[in-house]
Design an enzyme around this catalytic site. Structure first.
Site, PDB file in Angstrom:
ATOM      1  N   LYS A 202       0.854  -1.179   0.000  1.00 41.63           N
ATOM      2  CA  LYS A 202       0.000   0.000   0.000  1.00 41.63           C
ATOM      3  C   LYS A 202       0.894   1.235   0.000  1.00 41.63           C
ATOM      4  O   LYS A 202       1.675   1.458   0.921  1.00 41.63           O
ATOM      5  CB  LYS A 202      -0.912  -0.002   1.228  1.00 41.63           C
ATOM      6  CG  LYS A 202      -1.773   1.245   1.305  1.00 41.63           C
ATOM      7  CD  LYS A 202      -2.827   1.155   2.383  1.00 41.63           C
ATOM      8  CE  LYS A 202      -3.613   2.450   2.467  1.00 41.63           C
ATOM      9  NZ  LYS A 202      -4.633   2.418   3.502  1.00 41.63           N
ATOM     10  N   ARG A 212     -10.872   9.905   1.349  1.00 37.30           N
ATOM     11  CA  ARG A 212     -10.803  10.641   2.628  1.00 37.30           C
ATOM     12  C   ARG A 212     -11.936  11.659   2.718  1.00 37.30           C
ATOM     13  O   ARG A 212     -12.442  11.927   3.805  1.00 37.30           O
ATOM     14  CB  ARG A 212      -9.422  11.287   2.787  1.00 37.30           C
ATOM     15  CG  ARG A 212      -8.342  10.225   2.986  1.00 37.30           C
ATOM     16  CD  ARG A 212      -6.935  10.805   3.090  1.00 37.30           C
ATOM     17  NE  ARG A 212      -5.939   9.749   2.950  1.00 37.30           N
ATOM     18  CZ  ARG A 212      -4.652   9.949   2.673  1.00 37.30           C
ATOM     19  NH1 ARG A 212      -4.202  11.187   2.535  1.00 37.30           N
ATOM     20  NH2 ARG A 212      -3.820   8.930   2.562  1.00 37.30           N
ATOM     21  N   LYS A 225       0.921  10.340   5.435  1.00 38.00           N
ATOM     22  CA  LYS A 225       1.009   8.957   5.916  1.00 38.00           C
ATOM     23  C   LYS A 225       2.320   8.282   5.499  1.00 38.00           C
ATOM     24  O   LYS A 225       2.417   7.064   5.474  1.00 38.00           O
ATOM     25  CB  LYS A 225      -0.216   8.162   5.414  1.00 38.00           C
ATOM     26  CG  LYS A 225      -1.547   8.747   5.904  1.00 38.00           C
ATOM     27  CD  LYS A 225      -2.738   7.806   5.666  1.00 38.00           C
ATOM     28  CE  LYS A 225      -4.024   8.406   6.231  1.00 38.00           C
ATOM     29  NZ  LYS A 225      -5.185   7.497   6.123  1.00 38.00           N
ATOM     30  N   LYS A 256      -2.132  -1.552  -3.808  1.00 40.39           N
ATOM     31  CA  LYS A 256      -2.988  -0.367  -3.786  1.00 40.39           C
ATOM     32  C   LYS A 256      -2.142   0.881  -3.894  1.00 40.39           C
ATOM     33  O   LYS A 256      -1.151   0.968  -3.168  1.00 40.39           O
ATOM     34  CB  LYS A 256      -3.721  -0.393  -2.447  1.00 40.39           C
ATOM     35  CG  LYS A 256      -4.694   0.696  -2.251  1.00 40.39           C
ATOM     36  CD  LYS A 256      -5.352   0.484  -0.929  1.00 40.39           C
ATOM     37  CE  LYS A 256      -6.108   1.726  -0.564  1.00 40.39           C
ATOM     38  NZ  LYS A 256      -6.530   1.716   0.790  1.00 40.39           N
ATOM     39  N   SER A 282     -10.172   5.335  -5.043  1.00 40.92           N
ATOM     40  CA  SER A 282     -11.119   6.428  -5.276  1.00 40.92           C
ATOM     41  C   SER A 282     -10.628   7.417  -6.337  1.00 40.92           C
ATOM     42  O   SER A 282     -11.391   7.837  -7.198  1.00 40.92           O
ATOM     43  CB  SER A 282     -11.397   7.142  -3.961  1.00 40.92           C
ATOM     44  OG  SER A 282     -10.196   7.593  -3.361  1.00 40.92           O
ATOM     45  N   TYR A 321     -15.051   0.658  -7.299  1.00 46.18           N
ATOM     46  CA  TYR A 321     -16.327   1.362  -7.130  1.00 46.18           C
ATOM     47  C   TYR A 321     -17.210   1.191  -8.360  1.00 46.18           C
ATOM     48  O   TYR A 321     -18.385   1.531  -8.335  1.00 46.18           O
ATOM     49  CB  TYR A 321     -16.063   2.859  -6.862  1.00 46.18           C
ATOM     50  CG  TYR A 321     -15.226   3.057  -5.606  1.00 46.18           C
ATOM     51  CD1 TYR A 321     -15.821   3.021  -4.348  1.00 46.18           C
ATOM     52  CD2 TYR A 321     -13.850   3.225  -5.675  1.00 46.18           C
ATOM     53  CE1 TYR A 321     -15.055   3.157  -3.201  1.00 46.18           C
ATOM     54  CE2 TYR A 321     -13.075   3.368  -4.536  1.00 46.18           C
ATOM     55  CZ  TYR A 321     -13.684   3.330  -3.301  1.00 46.18           C
ATOM     56  OH  TYR A 321     -12.926   3.453  -2.160  1.00 46.18           O
TER      57      TYR A 321
END
Ligand code: PBG
Length: 332
Positions: A202, A212, A225, A256, A282, A321
């Site tokens: 990731k 987010r 992060k 990811k 996303s 999605y």
């Protein structure tokens, strides 16, 4: 011009492209509805279907609407949904204690959905960010993300999620040792069959921004992060992380984001030969959907192409999605 008769015209590649029957006969990869996992955002309330401005066509759903949409997805042949909670701001704290509340939004939704539609697989993220006042995936002391303290809490969160009925747990926290600790705790508590899909590769990506937004965690995030998610220039490191997570008890691994990281998918699949998934995140969804909405890309062909590339790269499945739209177009 001189013909090179050593291969042309005896070898005409176009013979194999002549019509769709021939193309299908020799196609090397298939995209099927059973490859798809659908991520869904849920929120408190009744009959809520709240649009997410940065994700055209994606909504925050209250549990009643989750039941409707999940059952619709199941009727289309989708076998797994991944649930993400968007919880009220007043429940987000620095100690993230809502994450281990057995009756929190995500655990309640899981119990209700499992009861209503037992055959549908439910995947849950193991991470603290939906519950964290700092927006981070781990406990934050104002200066550092605390690894071992976070791992202890993730193991508690995981057990509660398994008890609620989750079939697959997805540790997305990127703390060291979380997969092993979660696996040991599951074994000790008798959850021998709970699957772990580790987010083994990731990356610290810009492409999570709309997610987010969806969790209302964007404005909250303190810093970035990068001390726990991977540096996006690295590839060998993804192999080491994957090797480690498999040794710690992961059943499946995930890469990811998705399409910009197909090299990593391919390397993992060819190196380890384990069930390999990719998350079309996303930001990828929003880019493609934005272009579709503007009429710059054709909807069906753009969605299909954006998903088929994962199969070609060796992935067994895809979190997307687009799952319901893809299921419909695959049935055409
Ligand atoms: C957090 C988590 C993130 C996503 C899934 N789980 C965001 C992050 O790491 O900040 C992103 C998914 C997406 O962008 O669609 N544990």
């Amino acid at each position: 011009m001189q013909r090179d008769n050593s291969y042309y015209p005896r070898t005409r590649s176009r013979r194999l492209r002549k019509n769709s029957k021939i193309r299908k006969l020799i196609s090397e990869n298939r995209l099927e509805v059973s490859d798809l996992i659908w991520p869904i955002f849920i929120c408190e309330g009744d009959n809520v279907r709240e649009p997410i401005s940065s994700m055209e066509g994606v909504y925050r759903l209250s549990i009643d609407n989750l039941l409707k949409d999940a059952q619709y997805a199941h009727s289309l042949g989708i076998s797994c949904v991944a649930l993400f909670p968007s919880i009220n701001a007043n429940l987000k704290t620095m100690d993230c204690k809502e994450a281990i509340n057995p009756d929190n939004l995500i655990n309640t939704a899981t119990k209700v959905l499992k009861n209503k539609c037992p055959e549908l697989l439910i995947m849950l993220d193991v991470a603290l960010d939906p519950f964290n006042a700092s927006g981070h995936d781990g406990l934050f002391d104002g200066n550092r993300i605390l690894n071992d303290e976070t791992v202890d809490m993730l193991a508690q969160q995981a057990i509660i999620q398994a008890r609620s009925g989750a079939d697959i747990l997805g540790p997305s926290d990127m703390m060291d040792g979380s997969v092993g600790k979660i696996r040991d705790t599951l074994e000790n508590e008798g959850f021998f069959e709970t699957l772990i899909m580790a987010y083994s590769a990731k990356y610290a990506s810009s492409l999570y921004a709309p997610f987010r937004d969806a969790l209302k965690a964007k404005s909250k995030l303190v810093g970035d992060k990068k001390t726990y998610q991977m540096d996006l220039s690295n590839s060998d490191e993804a192999m080491r992380n994957t090797y480690r997570d498999l040794n710690e008890g992961a059943d499946m691994v995930m890469v990811k984001p998705g399409a910009p990281y197909l090299d990593i998918c391919y390397r993992i699949k060819t190196t380890f030969g384990v069930p390999t998934f990719s998350y079309q995140v996303s930001g990828e969804y929003s880019m493609i959907m934005g272009a579709i909405k503007n009429g710059w890309l054709d909807e069906d062909t753009a969605i299909f192409e954006s998903l088929m590339c994962f199969k070609r790269a060796g992935c067994d499945g895809i979190l997307t999605y687009f799952a319901p739209k893809a299921a419909v177009l695959l049935s055409k």
